[in-house]
Design a protein around this motif. Structure first.
Motif, PDB file in Angstrom:
ATOM      1  N   SER A  92      -4.342  27.710  59.518  1.00 16.96           N
ATOM      2  CA  SER A  92      -3.399  28.208  60.686  1.00 16.96           C
ATOM      3  C   SER A  92      -3.204  26.580  61.396  1.00 16.96           C
ATOM      4  O   SER A  92      -3.394  25.783  60.759  1.00 16.96           O
ATOM      5  CB  SER A  92      -4.248  29.082  61.844  1.00 16.96           C
ATOM      6  OG  SER A  92      -5.554  28.421  61.961  1.00 16.96           O
ATOM      7  N   TYR A  93      -2.563  26.861  62.514  1.00 18.95           N
ATOM      8  CA  TYR A  93      -2.186  25.527  63.458  1.00 18.95           C
ATOM      9  C   TYR A  93      -3.306  24.451  63.254  1.00 18.95           C
ATOM     10  O   TYR A  93      -4.247  24.611  63.938  1.00 18.95           O
ATOM     11  CB  TYR A  93      -1.834  25.973  64.733  1.00 18.95           C
ATOM     12  CG  TYR A  93      -1.571  24.706  65.481  1.00 18.95           C
ATOM     13  CD1 TYR A  93      -0.315  24.020  65.385  1.00 18.95           C
ATOM     14  CD2 TYR A  93      -2.366  24.060  66.612  1.00 18.95           C
ATOM     15  CE1 TYR A  93      -0.155  22.929  66.137  1.00 18.95           C
ATOM     16  CE2 TYR A  93      -2.206  23.181  67.222  1.00 18.95           C
ATOM     17  CZ  TYR A  93      -0.999  22.397  66.936  1.00 18.95           C
ATOM     18  OH  TYR A  93      -0.698  21.270  68.072  1.00 18.95           O
ATOM     19  N   ARG A  94      -3.055  23.507  62.420  1.00 25.17           N
ATOM     20  CA  ARG A  94      -3.911  22.307  62.212  1.00 25.17           C
ATOM     21  C   ARG A  94      -5.474  22.611  61.753  1.00 25.17           C
ATOM     22  O   ARG A  94      -6.337  21.754  62.124  1.00 25.17           O
ATOM     23  CB  ARG A  94      -4.054  21.526  63.518  1.00 25.17           C
ATOM     24  CG  ARG A  94      -2.588  20.574  64.010  1.00 25.17           C
ATOM     25  CD  ARG A  94      -2.677  19.692  64.828  1.00 25.17           C
ATOM     26  NE  ARG A  94      -1.080  19.068  65.047  1.00 25.17           N
ATOM     27  CZ  ARG A  94      -1.112  17.924  64.268  1.00 25.17           C
ATOM     28  NH1 ARG A  94      -1.751  17.387  63.574  1.00 25.17           N
ATOM     29  NH2 ARG A  94       0.150  17.181  64.787  1.00 25.17           N
ATOM     30  N   ALA A  95      -5.659  23.753  61.153  1.00 22.37           N
ATOM     31  CA  ALA A  95      -6.951  24.255  61.001  1.00 22.37           C
ATOM     32  C   ALA A  95      -7.230  24.571  59.392  1.00 22.37           C
ATOM     33  O   ALA A  95      -6.132  24.975  58.797  1.00 22.37           O
ATOM     34  CB  ALA A  95      -7.372  25.509  61.630  1.00 22.37           C
ATOM     35  N   GLY A  96      -8.138  24.191  58.837  1.00 22.25           N
ATOM     36  CA  GLY A  96      -8.234  24.431  57.401  1.00 22.25           C
ATOM     37  C   GLY A  96      -7.600  23.545  56.528  1.00 22.25           C
ATOM     38  O   GLY A  96      -7.129  23.919  55.469  1.00 22.25           O
ATOM     39  N   MET A  97      -7.360  22.105  56.943  1.00 24.54           N
ATOM     40  CA  MET A  97      -6.667  21.347  56.358  1.00 24.54           C
ATOM     41  C   MET A  97      -7.362  20.877  54.787  1.00 24.54           C
ATOM     42  O   MET A  97      -8.524  20.622  54.692  1.00 24.54           O
ATOM     43  CB  MET A  97      -6.223  20.104  56.914  1.00 24.54           C
ATOM     44  CG  MET A  97      -5.449  19.109  56.064  1.00 24.54           C
ATOM     45  SD  MET A  97      -5.408  17.480  57.150  1.00 24.54           S
ATOM     46  CE  MET A  97      -4.763  16.279  55.867  1.00 24.54           C
ATOM     47  N   ARG A  98      -6.509  20.927  53.804  1.00 22.54           N
ATOM     48  CA  ARG A  98      -6.820  20.495  52.435  1.00 22.54           C
ATOM     49  C   ARG A  98      -5.803  20.160  51.634  1.00 22.54           C
ATOM     50  O   ARG A  98      -4.665  20.395  51.784  1.00 22.54           O
ATOM     51  CB  ARG A  98      -7.654  21.784  51.961  1.00 22.54           C
ATOM     52  CG  ARG A  98      -6.650  22.938  51.580  1.00 22.54           C
ATOM     53  CD  ARG A  98      -7.241  24.339  51.190  1.00 22.54           C
ATOM     54  NE  ARG A  98      -6.324  25.351  51.231  1.00 22.54           N
ATOM     55  CZ  ARG A  98      -5.689  26.020  52.349  1.00 22.54           C
ATOM     56  NH1 ARG A  98      -6.019  25.495  53.543  1.00 22.54           N
ATOM     57  NH2 ARG A  98      -4.900  27.084  52.219  1.00 22.54           N
TER      58      ARG A  98
END
Length: 177
Positions: A92-98
């Motif tokens: 989601s927005y800037r969350a859980g980046m990988r």
């Protein structure tokens, strides 16, 4: 399809006059051509091996965001004139980046400033689920005098933020596979 990018009002360019993106959907992905009018003013990194790298957005860099319809998740692709690249997934927005580990490396070709600086990208998207997507196209432009401008299809209120869904105004229909 041709898209016109707009500079963020708080970060105007010095000598760059415009950024346009030509996008063509193929059977396996996307062909993107980023054209910078006034490209002779660009600060360009030296060409390198086309490897995955981080922090590309700190200088001249071109970006593609893909957000499947009906989902908070999205993908971010960064393409540098050095031919380095990056690919990320977000929940989601800037969350859980990988990092996207299974994405095929893009083919990036860089041109010169003769008719406007050009970078061409052939990005395979075989591992991306089919279906319509919202598209965000953007560019960080650094000029030789140190001026940085931030370009996108649209900008949300506040400082430049390419991850904001207000910037994802392009549409990619479902593939016909």
């Amino acid at each position: 399809m041709r898209y016109i990018l707009h500079p963020h009002p708080d970060t105007p360019p010095a000598r760059v006059r415009g950024v346009v993106v030509d996008l063509v959907a193929t059977a396996t992905g996307l062909l993107l051509t980023f054209i910078v009018e006034g490209g002779d003013a660009l600060l360009l990194p030296e060409a390198k091996s086309p490897l995955r790298a981080g922090g590309l957005w700190k200088t001249t860099c071109f970006e593609l965001f893909l957000a499947p319809g009906g989902s908070e998740s999205y993908l971010e692709f960064n393409y540098a004139p050095s031919t380095e690249w990056a690919a990320y997934g977000f929940d989601s927005y800037r969350a859980g980046m990988r990092d996207l580990p299974q994405i095929a490396p893009p083919h990036i070709a860089r041109g010169g400033p003769d008719a406007g600086y050009i970078i061409e990208v052939d990005q395979e998207l075989d591992d991306i689920p089919p279906g319509p997507c919202h598209i965000g196209l953007s560019a960080v432009i650094e000029e030789v005098d140190g001026t940085k401008s931030y370009w996108a299809l649209a900008h949300a209120p506040g400082p430049p933020d390419f991850h904001n869904r207000d910037c994802f105004t392009g549409r990619l229909p479902a593939s016909e596979q």
